[in-house]
Motif scaffolding. Structure first.
Motif, mmCIF file in Angstrom:
data_model
loop_
_atom_site.group_PDB
_atom_site.id
_atom_site.type_symbol
_atom_site.label_atom_id
_atom_site.label_comp_id
_atom_site.label_asym_id
_atom_site.label_seq_id
_atom_site.Cartn_x
_atom_site.Cartn_y
_atom_site.Cartn_z
ATOM 1 N N ARG B 40 -3.540 -0.268 0.010
ATOM 2 C CA ARG B 40 -2.379 -0.726 0.792
ATOM 3 C C ARG B 40 -1.121 -0.783 -0.066
ATOM 4 O O ARG B 40 -0.037 -0.409 0.373
ATOM 5 C CB ARG B 40 -2.668 -2.115 1.381
ATOM 6 N N GLU B 43 0.226 2.703 -0.467
ATOM 7 C CA GLU B 43 0.988 3.138 0.704
ATOM 8 C C GLU B 43 2.408 2.572 0.667
ATOM 9 O O GLU B 43 3.385 3.284 0.937
ATOM 10 C CB GLU B 43 0.282 2.667 1.993
ATOM 11 N N LEU B 58 -1.783 8.296 3.908
ATOM 12 C CA LEU B 58 -2.228 8.990 2.695
ATOM 13 C C LEU B 58 -3.529 9.710 3.010
ATOM 14 O O LEU B 58 -4.543 9.063 3.288
ATOM 15 C CB LEU B 58 -2.471 7.990 1.557
#
Lengths: 387, 387, 387, 387
Positions: B40, B43, B58
């Protein structure tokens, strides 16, 4: 939260220091002759690990890519395909086969069982229209395996191609694509090879290529295309797209280590780890998930969670309190799994998993004597070491 | 043959030691909370590098995967699509769009030119049936770029979605998806970020998601599916397949370094390197491939090979004699390229490329004075450093 | 023979991946400002780990270098020195002190005991000519420790300087140089910090510097000179010799991790590991080597080998059969040691050591029930985790 | 400030990725049989790099440790020693010899010259009381070298032992301890081997051992003791202290690479780099520091800084503006140095140094045409590559 002390889940497996060093080695241009040689050597090593003369295709992407690519390449719309569904991955393949246009036939079992090869033979005899059979060798989520040594010749003798998911067996369980007459084998480096997870290792037989080349629906000019790799890379020496230099180096290093140990020795090591694990499970009064030891995988041991407890609670406890990362059943049932893949199939690793599960269950109120499990596992390891 | 001393090709770029260390850091299970947090955070970092509020996906696989996934997701069979083809990658996208069912419109130029935004506006005005426009920001093979700052608003104002290939511009050339009103931007970490090559970095706008979700042909349950990532990972917290832990760590590290430097500073560094490179080319009496400096990319300098010589001979000589790996034009023409991407856009690196090309040409009989090229490049660097 | 699966010896400890990455990071010139800053920051970190305001000297060479350097610096020929000898390292220091010209006084005990601080006070009161006291905090070979919290003030209050070997305690056992009034503390990074073994970490008080500067025999212009480092590096900003860039980075990374965890938390973790280990030893019917738990070190547990067996046989068996590297007593007696230092003081690691020893003893004919040991150790860990 | 793009100083040299990976490989216990084997193999490799049959001692600590250890071991108080002082390190050795009790004789030159072997022969003939001769092979600070091929036999034929500082020549300059009859050679891995800086590589002849063993002042039971290593490690298989596992692995990897290339090939590569560098210096109108090319070292080129400028200003400018780290003369004079050691003796590296110095001088007001220097250097490299 910090990283686990021990990762004993069902892959990605903890890579060795040597494999990690390879993953972290300098990135050169994929057009450089040094890299191209390295790529070719890696293909050859993967072929040796598979123990096959079939052509090796290395695609960049987790093995699920290779499985999708192989299924799309093989399935001609309208083709009759027999899918063996004894677990989560087998079941999932069925959805794909259908989506890609197959007339789907399926032999299904409970996820604690394996497919009976005799049933396969009978089914194929009744359905001569079937051209392709799909089977998962090791059903990782439930810790079982299907007898591909028997199923392969059954299919070949009836002119049926085979698509085999060997992701969690390659390097850790007996596998012989050529002797077993398997046509397309798809594996990944992140299980028993303890490599990176970003590559698909695919071995394709000549009959399978013939079928793929004759299939108008087989992907071309696509990330999903096996044919692109064959034609562009093997044919003209051009990569269809940039491979990940790091992953290729990682896979090569993982193969090097496996080949240095010997594939047979590696498999024996995995089998010992599995036996130790199962002995420990039994001695703690727990039960393995597979219906029998005979169909229990050598690379992962699935353990039924005692009634009244949920696997998530057990795994969270083991992770938080004891720093051990275990796996769930990915939907296969209320189970926890100890992976013994690559480095974690070595020495005392299985006993670490037993300690984590046993003590976690005890903490959560299940009267398990972890010491008995450890004692039993050590007895197996001690006996194996003497051999 | 041993590895090159210097890789100054057009990507994969040589990763920094810190990025390599990240690639070689321990592999943990992708289900582990530590990894999920890392994913996370990665990202979020990619979003910062893009400078966008759009949702980041991704995917595991070289950027070509992201481009194919995006094109398949966006193209509804029968949809009218305008493709801008000013180079090898733009041209290639056209073949894909058609294969995926588009009614293809194309504005084409020589590969030494860029697309005129005014022509795009005019074309779209004449063809209100067009719903999607595809453009390559930096045409790496020929070292040019298209003016996406102008093209984006032209499309948006006409209700046309944009699919932008930013693979070779992200981090090295000005790019502002939100201000420029770009809908789907696809980049890779292996160019100006100098990360590993095995991931696609995709930024998707809300209107683009709406179109994708409404497209029955958009891939689902596939390695090529943007929707799987959105629904399974962003929606339910489950990865649709195992990401490569190593690659994710590598991308995160590459982003960290770029963000620490500052995206603007990084772009300025790439622009300086490109100016130095072009000054050197001119001083050696050679010519850049792009028709004008105004459309020359900041991340790579394409240089026309003098008549009578083939680029392959020049590049092989530079590699074998001077240990410098340069790039060819991937079919764009008889040119050699010096990449200045990530670390190689720093300091004296461009001059190393000039030395390799200049001296190789001299060795091959072209009367080039390399020293003049180096002198001119250094003058640019000296002036830039004073600023 | 391949590398051990688990190293649970008494140092060098297995470094974390992050520390290894630091050790493998690019080597720059030690004159470079970036390195010089890194060196200074490393000194500051070491000071934080020690928890002292005293001046930190980092010498390149295993801690034995720092100990020799400190002893040579402090001992003026003819000086009366009290050496506390409760183990192999304490005894060895006595030989050095004498060789360097000291009038040696010694309080000696069995190597299963610690020195009684009251005896130290009494001795110093009887011998006011003593100017220096030497003590080993943690006697690693026999797994005991001396009560430096009491001994330090006893010495200081009598005007006696202290030279303290903290090699195996820093980071894993309570240590407070300033509150405990310790003058020269010498540690190494390869024990509880799990760093590389090639540096000496020395903290020197102002009174100690005064004594050293006034000592004509203190080494100068020598690899053994603390004064060179003080005068040349801290005084004039010049390294007296090239430090190992790799080792400095490794030490810095090890400190970073320890400081991020917190020194207190780290010590608590080591103490829990030691308690678990001792509980396991007792439950297996074995005995720890120290005469009582009260003087047992937190960083290493020494275990008496049952009569009739030699420690070497046990350790060789554990290493060969179970892949676990354990330590001997370095001459302290017929014992084996489980180190719990740095990463190996975490989670289930101590139980791995118990399994290796327990099952090895069983294999060698000693009726030990390893499971009971594991069970007892897990109970300690479970209780600690609940706190 | 960030790290330099290029380190072209005079050591520590930038280690290769493979050497860095070795430095970052897992730390195991130095008592483990796997490490002990690795240590022995490393000794053997160092012996091969030296090209000697003499006994190899590896001490943990920068080469200055080995030099001090060797000098202390060899110098018997009152012994007559001839020291050759043609540079900073030679001069420094004289201070040590005296401090260790020698009756010091010295032949001294300007630091731009080398010692005339004929003068050595004459001096020894006049002073038959001399028992030991000390010489620095490559005087790194001033970029010169002494003719040890001639000096060794001159000494041996007169019964004089030799102590040779080969720190900056081993692997990059012709060196043949056995044919040249050199008794104690001390080198470091951080120069032409491009290894870590934390080890001393010492080769000791039988006559030297005899002298050391007969020297009551030779260190024993000390970090400075060569005898400890011989007696404890080579004699009884016990390390006198914990070696740095990381450094040993780093040195082994550096040797592996040098031996794979071939020592002769490596030396030839260094010589070419030096010639290219000197050609560039001359073409820019600058002067090398050594009085003649005949005594200029192959591993480093010292360049006189033009009048009116200080070397520090030039180096700071090159570092800050162009990211290139160069070396000063460590007190030898107003000079800057380009190191070409290990990887930096390859390909275009010397030209990078020339660019940094040339353009920095130009920026600082000295009318230097860098392009001419680069052109000249490239011409040398081009000619060498053709051979």
């Amino acid at each position: 939260m910090r990283e686990p002390d021990f990762t004993l889940s069902a892959g990605p497996s903890p890579a060795s220091a040597r494999t990690l060093a390879a993953l972290g080695s300098p990135i050169i241009d994929d057009h450089d002759p040094v890299f191209r040689d390295a790529f070719r050597r890696t293909e050859a090593k993967v072929g040796q690990v598979f123990g096959t003369e079939n052509e090796i295709i290395l695609m960049q992407g987790e093995a699920i890519l290779g499985l999708e690519a192989a299924a799309r390449a093989l399935v001609r719309p309208g083709m009759h395909v027999l899918n063996l569904a004894s677990g989560v991955f087998g079941k999932g393949m069925g959805y794909w086969l259908k989506a890609f246009g197959a007339q789907l036939h399926e032999i299904e079992t409970s996820y604690a069982e394996a497919i009976d090869p005799a049933a396969v033979a009978a089914y194929l005899d009744e359905h001569p229209e079937i051209e392709l059979l799909s089977v998962v060798h090791c059903e990782t989520p439930s810790g079982t395996f299907n007898d591909c040594a028997a199923i392969g010749p059954i299919a070949r003798s009836r002119g049926v191609l085979t698509l085999v998911d060997c992701v969690a067996s390659l390097g850790g369980m007996a596998l012989d694509p050529d002797a077993w007459q398997l046509d397309v084998c798809v594996a990944g480096p992140q299980k028993c090879l303890a490599g990176p997870s970003g590559m698909s290792l695919v071995a394709v037989s000549a009959p399978a290529w013939a079928a793929i080349e004759g299939n108008p629906a087989a992907p071309r000019a696509s990330f999903l295309s096996l044919l692109d790799w064959r034609e562009q890379w093997h044919g003209r020496g051009q990569f269809p797209y940039t491979p990940s230099v790091s992953e290729v180096y990682g896979v090569a290093a993982a193969c090097d280590q496996l080949l240095a140990e010997g594939v047979r020795a590696s498999i024996a090591r995995h089998e010992t780890a599995a036996r130790a694990c199962r002995a420990g499970v039994a001695a703690m009064g727990l039960q393995i998930w597979p219906a029998s030891e005979a169909i229990a995988a050598a690379s992962v041991t699935a353990i039924a969670v005692p009634d009244g407890l949920d696997h998530q609670a057990v795994r969270d406890h083991a992770r938080a309190r004891y720093g051990v990362m275990l796996a769930d059943g990915q939907g296969a049932g209320n189970l926890v799994r100890i992976g013994h893949m690559g480095p974690t199939a070595s020495g005392l690793n299985p006993a670490i998993g037993l300690m984590a599960i046993g003590r976690s269950l005890a903490d959560l109120g299940v009267p398990v004597r972890t010491g008995d499990g450890v004692e039993a596992a050590l007895a197996v390891l001690a006996a194996a070491a003497r051999d």
